[in-house]
Design a protein around this motif. Structure first.
Motif, PDB file in Angstrom:
ATOM      1  N   TYR A  82      14.529  -8.711   1.292  1.00 34.16           N
ATOM      2  CA  TYR A  82      13.910  -9.766   0.904  1.00 34.16           C
ATOM      3  C   TYR A  82      12.717 -10.077   1.877  1.00 34.16           C
ATOM      4  N   LEU A  83      13.227  -9.973   3.181  1.00 37.66           N
ATOM      5  CA  LEU A  83      12.164 -10.785   4.249  1.00 37.66           C
ATOM      6  C   LEU A  83      10.899  -9.789   3.967  1.00 37.66           C
ATOM      7  N   VAL A  84      11.272  -8.565   3.850  1.00 38.37           N
ATOM      8  CA  VAL A  84       9.975  -7.363   4.321  1.00 38.37           C
ATOM      9  C   VAL A  84       9.209  -7.392   3.079  1.00 38.37           C
ATOM     10  N   ARG A  85       9.836  -7.443   1.934  1.00 40.10           N
ATOM     11  CA  ARG A  85       9.287  -6.771   0.549  1.00 40.10           C
ATOM     12  C   ARG A  85       8.666  -8.118  -0.424  1.00 40.10           C
ATOM     13  N   ARG A  86       9.059  -9.285  -0.044  1.00 38.56           N
ATOM     14  CA  ARG A  86       8.623 -10.206  -0.724  1.00 38.56           C
ATOM     15  C   ARG A  86       7.270 -10.536  -1.400  1.00 38.56           C
ATOM     16  N   ASN A  87       6.532 -10.183  -0.251  1.00 35.66           N
ATOM     17  CA  ASN A  87       5.028 -10.268  -0.144  1.00 35.66           C
ATOM     18  C   ASN A  87       4.282  -9.052  -0.658  1.00 35.66           C
ATOM     19  N   LEU A  88       4.837  -7.866  -0.950  1.00 38.80           N
ATOM     20  CA  LEU A  88       4.335  -6.687  -1.248  1.00 38.80           C
ATOM     21  C   LEU A  88       4.343  -6.178  -2.736  1.00 38.80           C
ATOM     22  N   GLU A  89       3.532  -5.268  -3.188  1.00 41.91           N
ATOM     23  CA  GLU A  89       3.612  -5.048  -4.516  1.00 41.91           C
ATOM     24  C   GLU A  89       4.820  -4.166  -4.444  1.00 41.91           C
ATOM     25  N   ALA A 136      -6.727  -6.550  13.751  1.00 37.80           N
ATOM     26  CA  ALA A 136      -5.283  -6.175  13.489  1.00 37.80           C
ATOM     27  C   ALA A 136      -5.187  -6.240  11.864  1.00 37.80           C
ATOM     28  N   ALA A 137      -5.846  -7.118  11.177  1.00 37.67           N
ATOM     29  CA  ALA A 137      -5.888  -7.357   9.813  1.00 37.67           C
ATOM     30  C   ALA A 137      -6.524  -6.160   9.180  1.00 37.67           C
ATOM     31  N   LEU A 138      -7.764  -5.550   9.809  1.00 40.32           N
ATOM     32  CA  LEU A 138      -8.367  -4.127   9.242  1.00 40.32           C
ATOM     33  C   LEU A 138      -7.182  -2.980   9.350  1.00 40.32           C
ATOM     34  N   ALA A 139      -6.316  -2.935  10.538  1.00 33.94           N
ATOM     35  CA  ALA A 139      -5.552  -2.101  10.711  1.00 33.94           C
ATOM     36  C   ALA A 139      -4.358  -2.062   9.853  1.00 33.94           C
ATOM     37  N   THR A 140      -3.781  -3.294   9.539  1.00 35.28           N
ATOM     38  CA  THR A 140      -2.800  -3.361   8.555  1.00 35.28           C
ATOM     39  C   THR A 140      -3.265  -2.958   7.130  1.00 35.28           C
ATOM     40  N   ASP A 141      -4.701  -3.349   6.830  1.00 39.69           N
ATOM     41  CA  ASP A 141      -4.826  -3.052   5.352  1.00 39.69           C
ATOM     42  C   ASP A 141      -5.201  -1.376   5.532  1.00 39.69           C
ATOM     43  N   ALA A 142      -5.595  -0.805   6.410  1.00 38.39           N
ATOM     44  CA  ALA A 142      -5.589   0.863   6.415  1.00 38.39           C
ATOM     45  C   ALA A 142      -4.369   1.479   6.352  1.00 38.39           C
ATOM     46  N   LEU A 143      -3.357   0.598   7.114  1.00 42.06           N
ATOM     47  CA  LEU A 143      -1.980   1.332   7.174  1.00 42.06           C
ATOM     48  C   LEU A 143      -1.285   1.495   5.879  1.00 42.06           C
ATOM     49  N   MET A 144      -1.530   0.082   5.350  1.00 41.48           N
ATOM     50  CA  MET A 144      -0.651  -0.105   3.978  1.00 41.48           C
ATOM     51  C   MET A 144      -1.473   0.674   2.898  1.00 41.48           C
ATOM     52  N   SER A 145      -2.950   0.914   3.087  1.00 36.90           N
ATOM     53  CA  SER A 145      -3.388   1.687   1.882  1.00 36.90           C
ATOM     54  C   SER A 145      -2.739   2.950   2.135  1.00 36.90           C
ATOM     55  N   TRP A 146      -2.536   3.529   3.425  1.00 35.65           N
ATOM     56  CA  TRP A 146      -1.872   5.028   3.331  1.00 35.65           C
ATOM     57  C   TRP A 146      -0.557   5.209   2.771  1.00 35.65           C
ATOM     58  N   ARG A 147       0.287   3.977   3.046  1.00 37.44           N
ATOM     59  CA  ARG A 147       1.671   3.892   2.412  1.00 37.44           C
ATOM     60  C   ARG A 147       1.579   3.898   1.092  1.00 37.44           C
ATOM     61  N   ALA A 148       0.313   3.263   0.503  1.00 35.88           N
ATOM     62  CA  ALA A 148       0.504   3.108  -1.122  1.00 35.88           C
ATOM     63  C   ALA A 148       0.093   4.410  -1.580  1.00 35.88           C
TER      64      ALA A 148
END
Length: 496
Positions: A205-212, A448-460
Motif C-alpha cells: 500500500y505504501l509503495v503502490r497507492r500513488n501508482l497506476e 531527480a524528477a526527470l530521472a524518476t519519470d524516465a525510470l518509471m516509463s521504462w518500468r511501464a
C-alpha cells in the motif's frame, strides 16, 4: 443555488446514489462520535487469500493518544513508525483478505453497535466477507486465542471492530459450546462492539497507492545509484518511495515474471525465474566523497552529516525515513564494482560528470550488461541548472552517452543539442572553488524528477523518449527536448 438543491434532493431520492455516497464516506461514517478517545490503529497484514491471524501491541504516547499496532510482527511495525519501547501486548486480531476489492457501505440501519447488528449488516453488504467471518466464529481456536479485533477490506482500506470477550470464551472447545456461546453473546444478548478504522502500513500500500495499476514499482530490483551528491540525494529518496530496497508481494512477483518471460523470451528465463525464489530488493549507493558545508544548501542531507561519507550518511537518512529498507553504502569508486555488474537490474549515473558518464556507458557495453531487462540512466545538470537532462540506455542498439556529440575528423566534437546560447549559463562561481557552478536546490530536484519519470516509463514497458532535456524559463536557454537519439557516426562509445 436552487438548481444545486434540486440535484441534491434528486440524488438523495435515488437508492443507488445513496449507496455510492456511503461507499465513499464509509470510513468517516464508521468512526464513532468519540473516535478521538479511541486508539489510532496501524495495520500491516501480509498478502493472503485467507483470513490472517495477527498480534497487536498497544502504545500510549506521552504527547498523544493510544496507538495500536496490528500485524504478524507488530513490533516491526512499531519500529517502522518510530516506536521502540513501552509496548504492551494487546489482544489477537483477525484480518480478512485484502483481495476482496469491494467497497462496503452502510445500510439504512446505520453503523452497527453490537455483534448481532454487525453480523446482519455484513451479511447484507458482503456475503463473501460474512462467510469468512462466520467460519472464524465457528472455530474453537478463534476463542482460545482470544481474538478480539476484526478488520475487513473496504476498497483499499480496512475497517473493523473490537469486542471485549467474556472470560468464558477461552473455555469454548466443542461445537455445542460454540453454538451456546454464539446464542448467548450474538443473538440473545449481543456483545457491544467498538468500531475502528485502520491505517494501512503494509509495503504494498505504501509503495503502490500513488501508482497506476499497470505500472510496476521498484521492489525486488537490484539498483545501483552512483553519486550521492545533490542530484543523487533527491533521486535516492524518490527511489525509496517507489519501492527500491523492498521486497515484492509473492503474487506481484509471479505476474511480473510472467510478463518478462513473455516480452524477453527464453534468454531471460533463468533471471526471471530466479525472481520467484529471491524477490528481495536492494539499493546500493556508491560515492567516495565526504559531505562538505558547501553541499548542504542544495542537498537532502544537513549540517549534522558534514564530514561524513556521503554514501553512509545518505543510507542512514533513508533508513530513518523507512526503517527496514535494504540499502547499503559503497564508499569506494565505481571501478570496484565493474566485475560484478550482473547483480544489478538498474544502474543510475547521478554524478553529473561527463568523463564518468562516458566511462560508465562504455563499461556496461563492453561487459555485455546492456541488454533487457537491464536499464542504465544518466542524469545531470547543464551549467547553472537552467537545463536538466537524462539519457536512458536499455539495449546495445540505442544511442550511447558519447552519441550526444557529433564527430568530424580534424575538429572538436560538438554537442548535438546544446543547452544554452548564452555562455553565462556555464560560468563558474567565485567561492574559491574553480569547478564550482552555482545553482539552487530546485535544479537537482528537477533532475531527480526527470530521472524518476524516465525510470518509471521504462518500468511501464516503454523507455522512450530515451533522451530528455527539460529547460527552465530564461534568456539564452534552448527549449526542452524529448526524443530517441540516433546513433552518432564514428561514435567512440558504440562505433555508431
Amino acid at each position: 443555488m436552487i438548481e444545486d438543491a434540486r440535484q441534491t434532493l434528486d440524488r438523495i431520492a435515488e437508492p443507488a446514489s445513496v449507496v455510492e455516497d456511503s461507499k465513499r464516506e464509509l470510513h468517516r461514517l464508521w468512526q464513532p462520535a468519540h473516535a478521538a478517545a479511541e486508539a489510532e490503529v496501524y495495520l500491516d497484514a501480509p498478502f493472503s487469500e485467507h483470513p490472517v491471524h495477527c498480534k497487536s501491541l498497544l502504545y500510549t504516547s506521552p504527547a498523544g493518544g493510544p496507538q495500536l499496532f496490528v500485524g504478524q510482527d507488530p513490533s516491526a511495525l512499531a519500529r517502522k513508525l518510530g516506536v521502540q519501547s513501552q509496548l504492551i501486548a494487546s489482544h489477537d486480531a483477525m484480518v480478512y483478505p485484502s483481495q476482496i476489492h469491494e467497497n462496503l457501505y452502510l445500510t439504512s440501519m446505520g453503523p452497527p453497535g453490537n455483534l448481532l447488528a454487525f453480523a446482519n449488516w455484513l451479511k447484507q453488504v458482503s456475503p463473501a466477507a460474512y462467510a469468512l467471518w462466520h467460519a472464524q466464529m465457528q472455530s474453537s481456536a478463534h476463542y482460545q486465542s482470544g481474538v478480539a479485533y476484526h478488520f475487513f477490506a473496504s476498497g483499499r482500506q480496512f475497517l473493523g471492530y473490537f469486542v471485549a470477550l467474556p472470560k468464558t470464551a477461552r473455555r469454548v472447545h466443542s461445537a455445542k459450546e460454540i453454538r451456546a456461546f454464539l446464542g448467548t453473546n450474538v443473538y440473545q444478548d449481543p456483545l457491544p462492539i467498538k468500531r475502528l478504522s485502520a491505517q494501512r502500513m503494509d509495503e504494498d500500500y505504501l509503495v503502490r497507492r500513488n501508482l497506476e495499476a499497470e505500472v510496476p514499482d521498484l521492489r525486488g530490483l537490484q539498483v545501483l545509484l552512483v553519486g550521492a551528491g545533490a542530484i543523487g540525494g533527491f533521486i535516492a529518496q524518490n527511489l525509496l518511495q517507489l519501492g527500491a530496497g523492498g521486497s515484492r508481494a509473492p503474487k506481484r512477483v509471479v505476474v511480473e515474471t510472467a510478463k518478462i518471460l513473455k516480452q524477453a523470451g527464453k534468454k531471460s528465463a533463468t533471471r526471471s525465474l530466479a525472481l520467484l525464489a529471491e524477490n528481495k530488493g536492494m539499493l546500493h549507493i556508491c560515492d567516495r566523497d565526504l559531505l562538505s558545508g558547501g553541499n548542504v544548501g542544495r542537498h537532502v542531507l544537513g549540517t549534522q552529516d558534514v564530514g561524513k561519507p556521503k554514501a553512509d550518511a545518505l543510507c542512514a537518512h533513508l533508513k530513518r525515513l523507512r526503517p527496514g529498507v535494504s540499502v547499503r553504502p559503497i564508499a569506494t569508486g565505481f571501478h570496484t564494482l565493474e566485475g560484478e555488474l550482473e547483480r544489478y537490474d538498474v544502474i543510475i549515473d547521478a554524478t553529473g560528470y561527463e568523463t564518468f558518464g562516458r566511462h560508465v556507458s562504455k563499461t556496461v557495453r563492453a561487459a555485455g550488461w546492456l541488454r533487457p531487462p537491464h536499464f542504465l540512466l544518466h542524469v545531470w545538470l547543464e551549467g547553472r541548472g537552467g537545463v536538466v537532462r537524462g539519457l536512458a540506455q536499455d539495449d546495445a542498439s540505442c544511442a550511447c552517452y558519447d552519441c550526444m556529440w557529433s564527430y568530424t575528423a580534424g575538429t572538436e566534437p560538438r554537442p548535438r543539442h546544446p543547452a544554452y546560447s548564452d555562455a553565462k549559463w556555464n560560468a563558474h562561481g567565485d567561492d574559491g572553488y574553480a569547478t564550482m557552478t552555482p545553482f539552487s536546490v530546485s535544479a537537482p530536484m528537477a533532475a531527480a524528477a526527470l530521472a524518476t519519470d524516465a525510470l518509471m516509463s521504462w518500468r511501464a514497458g516503454n523507455a522512450a523518449p530515451r533522451f530528455r532535456s527539460r529547460s527552465s524559463e530564461g534568456k539564452g536557454i534552448h527549449p526542452s527536448v524529448a526524443k530517441d537519439l540516433s546513433r552518432a557516426k564514428s561514435c567512440p562509445g558504440c562505433s555508431g
